[in-house]
Design an enzyme around this catalytic site. Structure first.
Site, PDB file in Angstrom:
ATOM      1  N   LYS A  79       6.932  -4.022  -4.856  1.00 25.37           N
ATOM      2  CA  LYS A  79       7.196  -2.628  -5.138  1.00 25.37           C
ATOM      3  C   LYS A  79       7.671  -1.893  -3.881  1.00 25.37           C
ATOM      4  O   LYS A  79       8.226  -0.821  -3.952  1.00 25.37           O
ATOM      5  CB  LYS A  79       5.899  -1.948  -5.615  1.00 25.37           C
ATOM      6  CG  LYS A  79       5.241  -2.615  -6.786  1.00 25.37           C
ATOM      7  CD  LYS A  79       3.838  -2.006  -7.009  1.00 25.37           C
ATOM      8  CE  LYS A  79       2.974  -3.021  -7.717  1.00 25.37           C
ATOM      9  NZ  LYS A  79       1.572  -2.555  -7.813  1.00 25.37           N
ATOM     10  N   GLY A  80       7.405  -2.514  -2.726  1.00 24.64           N
ATOM     11  CA  GLY A  80       7.592  -1.819  -1.453  1.00 24.64           C
ATOM     12  C   GLY A  80       8.991  -1.280  -1.209  1.00 24.64           C
ATOM     13  O   GLY A  80       9.152  -0.215  -0.611  1.00 24.64           O
ATOM     14  N   GLU A 122      14.730  -5.176   0.994  1.00 19.34           N
ATOM     15  CA  GLU A 122      13.302  -5.397   1.209  1.00 19.34           C
ATOM     16  C   GLU A 122      12.727  -4.291   2.091  1.00 19.34           C
ATOM     17  O   GLU A 122      13.443  -3.646   2.861  1.00 19.34           O
ATOM     18  CB  GLU A 122      13.117  -6.791   1.848  1.00 19.34           C
ATOM     19  CG  GLU A 122      11.733  -7.176   2.297  1.00 19.34           C
ATOM     20  CD  GLU A 122      10.670  -7.254   1.212  1.00 19.34           C
ATOM     21  OE1 GLU A 122      10.578  -6.305   0.403  1.00 19.34           O
ATOM     22  OE2 GLU A 122       9.902  -8.229   1.197  1.00 19.34           O
ATOM     23  N   ASP A 125       8.426  -9.516   7.977  1.00 26.43           N
ATOM     24  CA  ASP A 125       7.284  -9.849   8.827  1.00 26.43           C
ATOM     25  C   ASP A 125       7.363 -11.339   9.161  1.00 26.43           C
ATOM     26  O   ASP A 125       8.108 -11.729  10.069  1.00 26.43           O
ATOM     27  CB  ASP A 125       5.999  -9.455   8.094  1.00 26.43           C
ATOM     28  CG  ASP A 125       4.755  -9.603   8.946  1.00 26.43           C
ATOM     29  OD1 ASP A 125       4.883  -9.831  10.158  1.00 26.43           O
ATOM     30  OD2 ASP A 125       3.632  -9.503   8.407  1.00 26.43           O
ATOM     31  N   LYS A 163       9.588  -6.336  11.865  1.00 25.96           N
ATOM     32  CA  LYS A 163       8.492  -6.398  12.840  1.00 25.96           C
ATOM     33  C   LYS A 163       8.842  -7.347  13.958  1.00 25.96           C
ATOM     34  O   LYS A 163       9.403  -8.415  13.717  1.00 25.96           O
ATOM     35  CB  LYS A 163       7.223  -6.910  12.155  1.00 25.96           C
ATOM     36  CG  LYS A 163       6.238  -5.834  11.877  1.00 25.96           C
ATOM     37  CD  LYS A 163       4.923  -6.409  11.418  1.00 25.96           C
ATOM     38  CE  LYS A 163       4.233  -5.373  10.573  1.00 25.96           C
ATOM     39  NZ  LYS A 163       2.932  -5.821  10.096  1.00 25.96           N
ATOM     40  N   PHE A 218       0.360  -2.663  11.749  1.00 28.58           N
ATOM     41  CA  PHE A 218       0.372  -2.519  10.303  1.00 28.58           C
ATOM     42  C   PHE A 218       0.795  -1.102   9.933  1.00 28.58           C
ATOM     43  O   PHE A 218       0.164  -0.125  10.327  1.00 28.58           O
ATOM     44  CB  PHE A 218      -1.001  -2.834   9.695  1.00 28.58           C
ATOM     45  CG  PHE A 218      -0.924  -3.033   8.218  1.00 28.58           C
ATOM     46  CD1 PHE A 218      -0.577  -4.268   7.691  1.00 28.58           C
ATOM     47  CD2 PHE A 218      -1.147  -1.974   7.349  1.00 28.58           C
ATOM     48  CE1 PHE A 218      -0.475  -4.454   6.317  1.00 28.58           C
ATOM     49  CE2 PHE A 218      -1.051  -2.145   5.974  1.00 28.58           C
ATOM     50  CZ  PHE A 218      -0.718  -3.392   5.462  1.00 28.58           C
ATOM     51  N   VAL A 219       1.877  -0.997   9.172  1.00 32.91           N
ATOM     52  CA  VAL A 219       2.421   0.320   8.849  1.00 32.91           C
ATOM     53  C   VAL A 219       2.376   0.583   7.346  1.00 32.91           C
ATOM     54  O   VAL A 219       2.410  -0.339   6.537  1.00 32.91           O
ATOM     55  CB  VAL A 219       3.867   0.476   9.363  1.00 32.91           C
ATOM     56  CG1 VAL A 219       3.911   0.542  10.874  1.00 32.91           C
ATOM     57  CG2 VAL A 219       4.765  -0.645   8.846  1.00 32.91           C
ATOM     58  N   ASP A 273       2.504  -0.181   1.471  1.00 31.62           N
ATOM     59  CA  ASP A 273       1.146   0.159   1.067  1.00 31.62           C
ATOM     60  C   ASP A 273       0.085  -0.538   1.902  1.00 31.62           C
ATOM     61  O   ASP A 273       0.339  -1.544   2.554  1.00 31.62           O
ATOM     62  CB  ASP A 273       0.919  -0.263  -0.389  1.00 31.62           C
ATOM     63  CG  ASP A 273       0.789  -1.784  -0.519  1.00 31.62           C
ATOM     64  OD1 ASP A 273       1.710  -2.492  -0.096  1.00 31.62           O
ATOM     65  OD2 ASP A 273      -0.258  -2.251  -1.012  1.00 31.62           O
ATOM     66  N   ARG A 330       1.902   4.548  -0.348  1.00 29.87           N
ATOM     67  CA  ARG A 330       3.335   4.318  -0.577  1.00 29.87           C
ATOM     68  C   ARG A 330       4.116   5.629  -0.588  1.00 29.87           C
ATOM     69  O   ARG A 330       5.314   5.654  -0.347  1.00 29.87           O
ATOM     70  CB  ARG A 330       3.563   3.617  -1.923  1.00 29.87           C
ATOM     71  CG  ARG A 330       3.042   2.186  -1.990  1.00 29.87           C
ATOM     72  CD  ARG A 330       3.617   1.493  -3.218  1.00 29.87           C
ATOM     73  NE  ARG A 330       2.878   0.303  -3.609  1.00 29.87           N
ATOM     74  CZ  ARG A 330       3.099  -0.924  -3.137  1.00 29.87           C
ATOM     75  NH1 ARG A 330       4.037  -1.116  -2.237  1.00 29.87           N
ATOM     76  NH2 ARG A 330       2.399  -1.947  -3.568  1.00 29.87           N
TER      77      ARG A 330
HETATM   78  P1  IMP Z   1       6.592 -11.614   4.997  1.00 31.00           P
HETATM   79  O1  IMP Z   1       6.728 -12.487   3.772  1.00 31.00           O
HETATM   80  O2  IMP Z   1       5.496 -12.038   5.899  1.00 31.00           O
HETATM   81  O3  IMP Z   1       7.883 -11.348   5.721  1.00 31.00           O
HETATM   82  O4  IMP Z   1       6.018 -10.247   4.501  1.00 31.00           O
HETATM   83  C1  IMP Z   1       6.693  -9.359   3.743  1.00 31.00           C
HETATM   84  C2  IMP Z   1       5.740  -8.583   2.872  1.00 31.00           C
HETATM   85  O5  IMP Z   1       4.440  -8.419   3.464  1.00 31.00           O
HETATM   86  C3  IMP Z   1       6.303  -7.204   2.681  1.00 31.00           C
HETATM   87  O6  IMP Z   1       7.089  -7.153   1.518  1.00 31.00           O
HETATM   88  C4  IMP Z   1       5.061  -6.350   2.592  1.00 31.00           C
HETATM   89  O7  IMP Z   1       4.626  -6.229   1.254  1.00 31.00           O
HETATM   90  C5  IMP Z   1       3.980  -7.090   3.352  1.00 31.00           C
HETATM   91  N1  IMP Z   1       3.790  -6.522   4.719  1.00 31.00           N
HETATM   92  C6  IMP Z   1       4.034  -7.134   5.887  1.00 31.00           C
HETATM   93  N2  IMP Z   1       3.761  -6.324   6.932  1.00 31.00           N
HETATM   94  C7  IMP Z   1       3.330  -5.151   6.392  1.00 31.00           C
HETATM   95  C8  IMP Z   1       2.900  -3.891   6.966  1.00 31.00           C
HETATM   96  O8  IMP Z   1       2.851  -3.664   8.188  1.00 31.00           O
HETATM   97  N3  IMP Z   1       2.545  -2.928   6.078  1.00 31.00           N
HETATM   98  C9  IMP Z   1       2.574  -3.110   4.729  1.00 31.00           C
HETATM   99  N4  IMP Z   1       2.988  -4.256   4.157  1.00 31.00           N
HETATM  100  C10 IMP Z   1       3.351  -5.279   4.986  1.00 31.00           C
HETATM  101 MG    MG Z   2       2.473  -4.669   0.160  1.00 31.51          MG
END
Ligand code: IMP
Ligand code: MG
Length: 194
Positions: free
Chosen positions: A46-47, A102, A106, A134, A155-156, A162, A168
């Site tokens: 949903k982000g 997206e 991360d 990040k 963490f944001v 969220d 959100r």
């Molecule tokens: P990745 O698969 O590790 O790249 O993470 C991506 C997903 O992790 C994002 O779509 C977010 O939902 C969640 N996420 C990663 N870091 C944060 C953060 O700092 N705040 C909130 N959600 C995060």
């Molecule tokens: Mg999330």
């Protein structure tokens, strides 16, 4: 001012005005790079919904829209390494110029997984737009074509992002600090909670 839980502290990292300017720039760039073509945006629920809804209005082209949703397995939404599809696209993307949208890059596991799913469906082209990136060592080498902001490894929340489904709706991107300096990353796994 902002409704928040006892002890949770929000520190503004990126202001609404800066976000508006940056999204406008990205929209202009996309418009000029895809001039004369039809564009299909795929948002990751949903982000990315807030970023996508602002971005699409800054794109002056014929543009369509779809959403996909994924969940990760494991103790943490963050680094479990297993991603699965919880909501597929509504329509075929074969032959389309796609931008995958997206909220945050991360570890890269999410975008890596969705990119592979989309490429199997033979789009004409596939680019990636992430609102935030990040500054962390990444499990998967993802190079987005469009990046809103580079941020430190904190963490944001806000602007679609969220913490346990909350925050959100904040207009600014804020760093979330928990009582006692607890790490906000680990959240109970909840399907579709991205
Ligand atoms: P990745 O698969 O590790 O790249 O993470 C991506 C997903 O992790 C994002 O779509 C977010 O939902 C969640 N996420 C990663 N870091 C944060 C953060 O700092 N705040 C909130 N959600 C995060
Ligand atoms: Mg999330």
């Amino acid at each position: 001012m902002k409704p928040r839980r006892e002890g949770e502290h929000l520190r503004i990292l990126i202001r609404r005005s800066a976000i508006e300017r940056r999204v406008r720039q990205l929209g202009r760039r996309i418009t000029s790079e895809f001039k004369g073509r039809r564009l299909h945006l795929v948002g990751v629920l949903k982000g990315a919904s807030i970023f996508l809804s602002d971005l699409i209005r800054e794109i002056d082209l014929e543009v369509s829209l779809d959403f996909i949703s994924v969940a990760s397995y494991g103790q943490s939404t963050h680094s479990s390494g297993q991603v699965r599809l919880t909501k597929d696209l509504d329509t075929s993307v074969e032959g389309l110029d796609i931008i995958l949208v997206e909220d945050i890059l991360d570890t890269g596991l999410t975008l890596d997984y969705i990119e592979r799913v989309l490429l199997q469906r033979k789009p004409r082209s596939l680019r990636v737009a992430t609102f935030l990136r990040k500054n962390v060592p990444r499990a998967k080498p993802i190079e987005p074509d469009y990046i809103g902001f580079e941020i430190p490894n904190e963490f944001v929340v806000g602007y679609g992002l969220d913490y346990a489904e909350r925050y959100r709706n904040l207009r600014d991107i804020c760093v979330l600090e928990l009582p006692g300096g607890e790490d906000p990353h680990p959240q109970p796994p909840s399907p579709g909670a991205r």
